[in-house]
Enzyme design. Structure first.
Site, PDB file in Angstrom:
ATOM      1  N   ARG A   1      34.759  53.924  42.374  1.00  0.00           N
ATOM      2  CA  ARG A   1      34.491  54.132  43.784  1.00  0.00           C
ATOM      3  C   ARG A   1      35.226  55.344  44.315  1.00  0.00           C
ATOM      4  O   ARG A   1      34.697  56.111  45.110  1.00  0.00           O
ATOM      5  CB  ARG A   1      34.923  52.882  44.550  1.00  0.00           C
ATOM      6  CG  ARG A   1      34.998  53.063  46.037  1.00  0.00           C
ATOM      7  CD  ARG A   1      35.017  51.757  46.753  1.00  0.00           C
ATOM      8  NE  ARG A   1      33.917  50.919  46.318  1.00  0.00           N
ATOM      9  CZ  ARG A   1      33.986  49.591  46.221  1.00  0.00           C
ATOM     10  NH1 ARG A   1      35.089  48.962  46.532  1.00  0.00           N
ATOM     11  NH2 ARG A   1      32.941  48.910  45.823  1.00  0.00           N
ATOM     12  N   TYR A   2      36.463  55.487  43.903  1.00  0.00           N
ATOM     13  CA  TYR A   2      37.280  56.605  44.375  1.00  0.00           C
ATOM     14  C   TYR A   2      37.247  57.711  43.317  1.00  0.00           C
ATOM     15  O   TYR A   2      37.061  57.428  42.139  1.00  0.00           O
ATOM     16  CB  TYR A   2      38.718  56.144  44.563  1.00  0.00           C
ATOM     17  CG  TYR A   2      38.908  55.078  45.615  1.00  0.00           C
ATOM     18  CD1 TYR A   2      38.848  55.396  46.963  1.00  0.00           C
ATOM     19  CD2 TYR A   2      39.156  53.763  45.252  1.00  0.00           C
ATOM     20  CE1 TYR A   2      39.043  54.410  47.927  1.00  0.00           C
ATOM     21  CE2 TYR A   2      39.359  52.777  46.208  1.00  0.00           C
ATOM     22  CZ  TYR A   2      39.308  53.106  47.549  1.00  0.00           C
ATOM     23  OH  TYR A   2      39.504  52.143  48.496  1.00  0.00           O
TER      24      TYR A   2
ATOM     25  N   ARG B   1      40.215  57.277  40.286  1.00  0.00           N
ATOM     26  CA  ARG B   1      40.672  56.018  39.694  1.00  0.00           C
ATOM     27  C   ARG B   1      39.520  55.021  39.578  1.00  0.00           C
ATOM     28  O   ARG B   1      38.586  55.058  40.370  1.00  0.00           O
ATOM     29  CB  ARG B   1      41.818  55.415  40.499  1.00  0.00           C
ATOM     30  CG  ARG B   1      41.548  55.235  41.988  1.00  0.00           C
ATOM     31  CD  ARG B   1      42.877  55.372  42.746  1.00  0.00           C
ATOM     32  NE  ARG B   1      42.767  55.006  44.149  1.00  0.00           N
ATOM     33  CZ  ARG B   1      42.320  55.821  45.112  1.00  0.00           C
ATOM     34  NH1 ARG B   1      41.859  57.029  44.796  1.00  0.00           N
ATOM     35  NH2 ARG B   1      42.294  55.433  46.369  1.00  0.00           N
TER      36      ARG B   1
ATOM     37  N   CYS C   1      40.917  33.168  34.940  1.00  0.00           N
ATOM     38  CA  CYS C   1      42.188  33.180  35.647  1.00  0.00           C
ATOM     39  C   CYS C   1      42.884  31.866  35.332  1.00  0.00           C
ATOM     40  O   CYS C   1      42.232  30.877  35.002  1.00  0.00           O
ATOM     41  CB  CYS C   1      41.959  33.281  37.149  1.00  0.00           C
ATOM     42  SG  CYS C   1      41.254  34.863  37.598  1.00  0.00           S
TER      43      CYS C   1
ATOM     44  N   CYS D   1      41.494  30.773  42.561  1.00  0.00           N
ATOM     45  CA  CYS D   1      41.839  30.781  43.982  1.00  0.00           C
ATOM     46  C   CYS D   1      40.584  30.471  44.788  1.00  0.00           C
ATOM     47  O   CYS D   1      39.531  31.073  44.550  1.00  0.00           O
ATOM     48  CB  CYS D   1      42.351  32.155  44.388  1.00  0.00           C
ATOM     49  SG  CYS D   1      43.670  32.721  43.311  1.00  0.00           S
TER      50      CYS D   1
ATOM     51  N   CYS E   1      38.966  33.566  46.439  1.00  0.00           N
ATOM     52  CA  CYS E   1      38.722  34.737  45.601  1.00  0.00           C
ATOM     53  C   CYS E   1      37.494  35.534  46.048  1.00  0.00           C
ATOM     54  O   CYS E   1      36.413  34.981  46.235  1.00  0.00           O
ATOM     55  CB  CYS E   1      38.541  34.314  44.153  1.00  0.00           C
ATOM     56  SG  CYS E   1      38.245  35.697  43.050  1.00  0.00           S
TER      57      CYS E   1
ATOM     58  N   ARG F   1      36.005  37.692  44.174  1.00  0.00           N
ATOM     59  CA  ARG F   1      35.093  37.826  43.020  1.00  0.00           C
ATOM     60  C   ARG F   1      34.675  36.480  42.469  1.00  0.00           C
ATOM     61  O   ARG F   1      34.462  36.332  41.283  1.00  0.00           O
ATOM     62  CB  ARG F   1      35.750  38.655  41.924  1.00  0.00           C
ATOM     63  CG  ARG F   1      35.925  40.066  42.334  1.00  0.00           C
ATOM     64  CD  ARG F   1      36.164  40.991  41.155  1.00  0.00           C
ATOM     65  NE  ARG F   1      36.742  42.202  41.693  1.00  0.00           N
ATOM     66  CZ  ARG F   1      37.997  42.564  41.517  1.00  0.00           C
ATOM     67  NH1 ARG F   1      38.796  41.847  40.763  1.00  0.00           N
ATOM     68  NH2 ARG F   1      38.450  43.653  42.086  1.00  0.00           N
TER      69      ARG F   1
ATOM     70  N   ASP G   1      37.832  39.098  52.706  1.00  0.00           N
ATOM     71  CA  ASP G   1      36.498  39.693  52.588  1.00  0.00           C
ATOM     72  C   ASP G   1      35.372  38.772  53.059  1.00  0.00           C
ATOM     73  O   ASP G   1      35.551  37.568  53.180  1.00  0.00           O
ATOM     74  CB  ASP G   1      36.227  40.066  51.126  1.00  0.00           C
ATOM     75  CG  ASP G   1      37.040  41.270  50.684  1.00  0.00           C
ATOM     76  OD1 ASP G   1      37.266  42.170  51.521  1.00  0.00           O
ATOM     77  OD2 ASP G   1      37.442  41.306  49.505  1.00  0.00           O
TER      78      ASP G   1
ATOM     79  N   ASP H   1      38.790  45.913  53.356  1.00  0.00           N
ATOM     80  CA  ASP H   1      37.973  46.517  52.307  1.00  0.00           C
ATOM     81  C   ASP H   1      36.560  46.602  52.881  1.00  0.00           C
ATOM     82  O   ASP H   1      35.949  45.577  53.197  1.00  0.00           O
ATOM     83  CB  ASP H   1      38.039  45.662  51.030  1.00  0.00           C
ATOM     84  CG  ASP H   1      38.075  46.529  49.780  1.00  0.00           C
ATOM     85  OD1 ASP H   1      37.543  47.657  49.839  1.00  0.00           O
ATOM     86  OD2 ASP H   1      38.625  46.086  48.756  1.00  0.00           O
TER      87      ASP H   1
ATOM     88  N   LYS I   1      39.087  50.708  50.838  1.00  0.00           N
ATOM     89  CA  LYS I   1      40.069  50.092  51.723  1.00  0.00           C
ATOM     90  C   LYS I   1      40.371  50.976  52.929  1.00  0.00           C
ATOM     91  O   LYS I   1      40.653  52.152  52.766  1.00  0.00           O
ATOM     92  CB  LYS I   1      41.349  49.831  50.944  1.00  0.00           C
ATOM     93  CG  LYS I   1      41.120  48.890  49.781  1.00  0.00           C
ATOM     94  CD  LYS I   1      42.337  48.822  48.894  1.00  0.00           C
ATOM     95  CE  LYS I   1      42.059  48.009  47.652  1.00  0.00           C
ATOM     96  NZ  LYS I   1      41.197  48.711  46.675  1.00  0.00           N
TER      97      LYS I   1
HETATM   98  C1  LIG Z   1      41.342  48.709  45.401  1.00  0.00           C
HETATM   99  C2  LIG Z   1      40.539  49.515  44.507  1.00  0.00           C
HETATM  100  C3  LIG Z   1      41.087  50.623  43.868  1.00  0.00           C
HETATM  101  C4  LIG Z   1      42.523  51.049  44.039  1.00  0.00           C
HETATM  102  O1  LIG Z   1      42.792  51.433  45.331  1.00  0.00           O
HETATM  103  P1  LIG Z   1      44.258  51.911  45.714  1.00  0.00           P
HETATM  104  O2  LIG Z   1      44.183  52.102  47.191  1.00  0.00           O
HETATM  105  O3  LIG Z   1      44.507  53.150  44.936  1.00  0.00           O
HETATM  106  O4  LIG Z   1      45.198  50.818  45.308  1.00  0.00           O
HETATM  107  C5  LIG Z   1      40.260  51.345  43.028  1.00  0.00           C
HETATM  108  N1  LIG Z   1      38.970  51.018  42.839  1.00  0.00           N
HETATM  109  C6  LIG Z   1      38.413  49.961  43.470  1.00  0.00           C
HETATM  110  C7  LIG Z   1      36.984  49.670  43.250  1.00  0.00           C
HETATM  111  C8  LIG Z   1      39.186  49.168  44.318  1.00  0.00           C
HETATM  112  O5  LIG Z   1      38.634  48.111  44.916  1.00  0.00           O
HETATM  113  S1  SF4 Z   2      41.987  35.968  43.460  1.00  0.00           S
HETATM  114 FE1  SF4 Z   2      40.278  35.617  42.015  1.00  0.00          FE
HETATM  115  S2  SF4 Z   2      40.596  37.111  40.377  1.00  0.00           S
HETATM  116 FE2  SF4 Z   2      42.559  36.909  41.492  1.00  0.00          FE
HETATM  117  S3  SF4 Z   2      43.699  35.329  40.410  1.00  0.00           S
HETATM  118 FE3  SF4 Z   2      42.615  34.321  42.043  1.00  0.00          FE
HETATM  119  S4  SF4 Z   2      40.689  33.611  41.107  1.00  0.00           S
HETATM  120 FE4  SF4 Z   2      41.567  35.159  39.751  1.00  0.00          FE
END
Ligand SMILES: *Cc1c(COP(=O)(O)O)cnc(C)c1O
Ligand code: SF4
Length: 437
Positions: free
Chosen positions: A122-123, A126, A135, A139, A142, A144, A303, A340, A347
């Site tokens: 996305r960025y 990174r 996991c 959670c 979560c 995801r 989220d 986010d 973010k």
């Molecule tokens: C959070 C995230 C990052 C890292 O973001 P930072 O602000 O550098 O911590 C990179 N890629 C994705 C898709 C993310 O959700």
């Molecule tokens: S938030 Fe989601 S991905 Fe993170 S530890 Fe909990 S269940 Fe696992």
């Protein structure tokens, strides 16, 4: 009585034998005895839920499975379990099945921004690399949820190889975030292999690992794991403590081991209604974190994932928490509060406004006490007009021969002197369509 129930109950009453304690602190034992059904939770906590309630909870579990380590469940205060922050993060709530119109399966559009399976790019510099889909504890909040625990998403070695290839072939990537699921749920040698492969890519400068094991399974931080981490000098770890109660003596030992392995630690919390949406709890949490050498990194607004409405707070609550921290406590104990962006914008930091007004010579600011102050800007600030080119500039840029230069984008590009762009414009503006006719 089954072993999980017996040992967990004895642990809560602090009457483990030496042999039982050895098993309790063995992370593999914890995983093998993970609690996945409601009856076991009832038996351990000595609670009775109505048949009606259990039926609804069962429906919830058929959509989003439950998994709680005996260790994490042992942290629940049985006297008032319904209000317990640990219980709320671990035990299903029938409201998870209520899906509001505005909620989404993948609110951050992670699947869309994915050039190869497992990678979200996305960025510019990174990537997020999902290397595990399991996991230690699922959670309830979560983001995801759609992926975690889903058998179809287990990243095979082949998928990992493709992700590695993508990073190898993308020289702009200097920071790789290993996430999931939880990367520390992988066997040591497999994790070592992945980290080694990522680290061998010349343009990767930093490897980050996101793990909740220090919170829900602190015994996972073994010597054999820290010996792997010690081999690398560019690993950062972010963990996920949400409530001061989670920082137990076992968690502290785990954090200490990671610090001793030379790994800088950060923490990402999620602001959760009924768990930590309180200025006092947050203050306690960040204080306990820094006392254990963990730097609060992000505080996330929850989220818009499906079934999380009951966990979400107003954004105002988050700003109120930030207001209660800045100035009132150590600057390095203050996380950045972020939303986010739904749709995949990344973010976005949100905070109280400290700039009250602005003139050509002065900025008017307010501090945490409410003092309103002025900052006089220099009258003879000579701008470096970048149009003259970096060769003529007397600031010391010092980039290596042949190193690609950073080129700004987005709003930062609008500010650049050497860029011709003077605006950013959404596509399909109504007036453009009108005028094209
Ligand atoms: C959070 C995230 C990052 C890292 O973001 P930072 O602000 O550098 O911590 C990179 N890629 C994705 C898709 C993310 O959700
Ligand atoms: S938030 Fe989601 S991905 Fe993170 S530890 Fe909990 S269940 Fe696992």
């Amino acid at each position: 009585m089954n072993e999980t129930i017996m040992i967990t109950k004895k642990k809560i009453k602090k009457q483990l034998t030496e042999e039982e304690l050895r098993r309790w602190t063995d992370w593999q034992w914890q995983i093998a005895h993970t609690i996945k059904d409601i009856d076991t939770v009832e038996a351990i906590l000595d609670i009775t839920l109505s048949d009606e309630k259990k039926k609804h909870l069962q429906e919830t579990l058929s959509k989003f499975p439950m998994a709680i380590t005996p260790y994490y469940l042992s942290l629940v205060d049985r006297e008032s379990y319904e209000n317990d922050p640990v219980f709320k993060q671990a035990f299903p709530d029938t409201r998870e099945l209520e899906i509001a119109d505005w909620e989404m399966e993948d609110p951050l559009n992670e699947d869309h921004d994915s050039p190869v399976p497992g990678i979200t790019h996305r960025y510019p510099d990174r990537v997020l690399f999902l290397v595990s889909n399991v996991c230690a504890m699922y959670c309830r909040h979560c983001t995801r949820k759609r992926k975690v625990g889903d058998i179809d998403f287990i990243p095979s070695k082949d998928v990992i190889q493709k992700g590695l290839d993508y990073i190898r072939n993308t020289p702009t990537v200097r920071d790789v975030l290993l996430s999931g699921g939880d990367p520390f749920m992988l066997p040591d040698d497999y994790l070592d292999w992945i980290i080694g492969e990522v680290n061998a890519i010349p343009h990767v400068e930093v490897i980050r690992i996101g793990t909740r094991t220090p919170v829900v399974l602190p015994f996972r931080i073994t010597e054999s794991l820290t010996n792997i981490l010690k081999k690398y000098d560019n690993i950062w770890i972010n963990t996920h403590f949400n409530h001061p109660r989670e920082i137990t003596s076992s968690a502290k030992i785990a954090l200490r081991k990671l610090v001793m392995a030379g790994v800088p630690l950060g923490n990402q919390s999620v602001l959760l209604s009924g768990v930590n949406d309180c200025t006092r709890i947050m203050r306690k949490l960040v204080h306990k974190l820094v006392a254990n050498r963990v730097r609060p990194y992000y505080l996330y607004q929850c989220d818009l994932s499906e079934g999380l409405e009951h966990f979400r707070t107003s954004v105002g609550k988050g700003i109120e928490i930030m207001e209660s921290l800045r100035g009132h406590t150590s600057g390095f104990a203050i996380p950045t509060y972020v939303i986010d962006a739904p749709g995949g914008g990344g973010k976005i930091p949100v905070m109280p406004s400290y700039v009250i007004s602005w003139g050509s010579n002065k900025v008017i600011l307010r501090n945490y006490e409410g003092v309103i102050t002025t900052y006089r800007m220099p009258s003879n600030y000579s701008e470096y007009l970048c149009r003259n080119g970096c060769e003529k500039c007397d600031l010391n840029l010092n980039i290596k021969e042949g190193e690609p230069e950073f080129s700004p984008s987005g709003v930062s590009k609008l500010l650049g002197d050497f860029e011709d762009d003077i605006y950013l414009k959404p596509e399909n503006l109504e007036r453009d369509e009108r005028n094209a006719k």
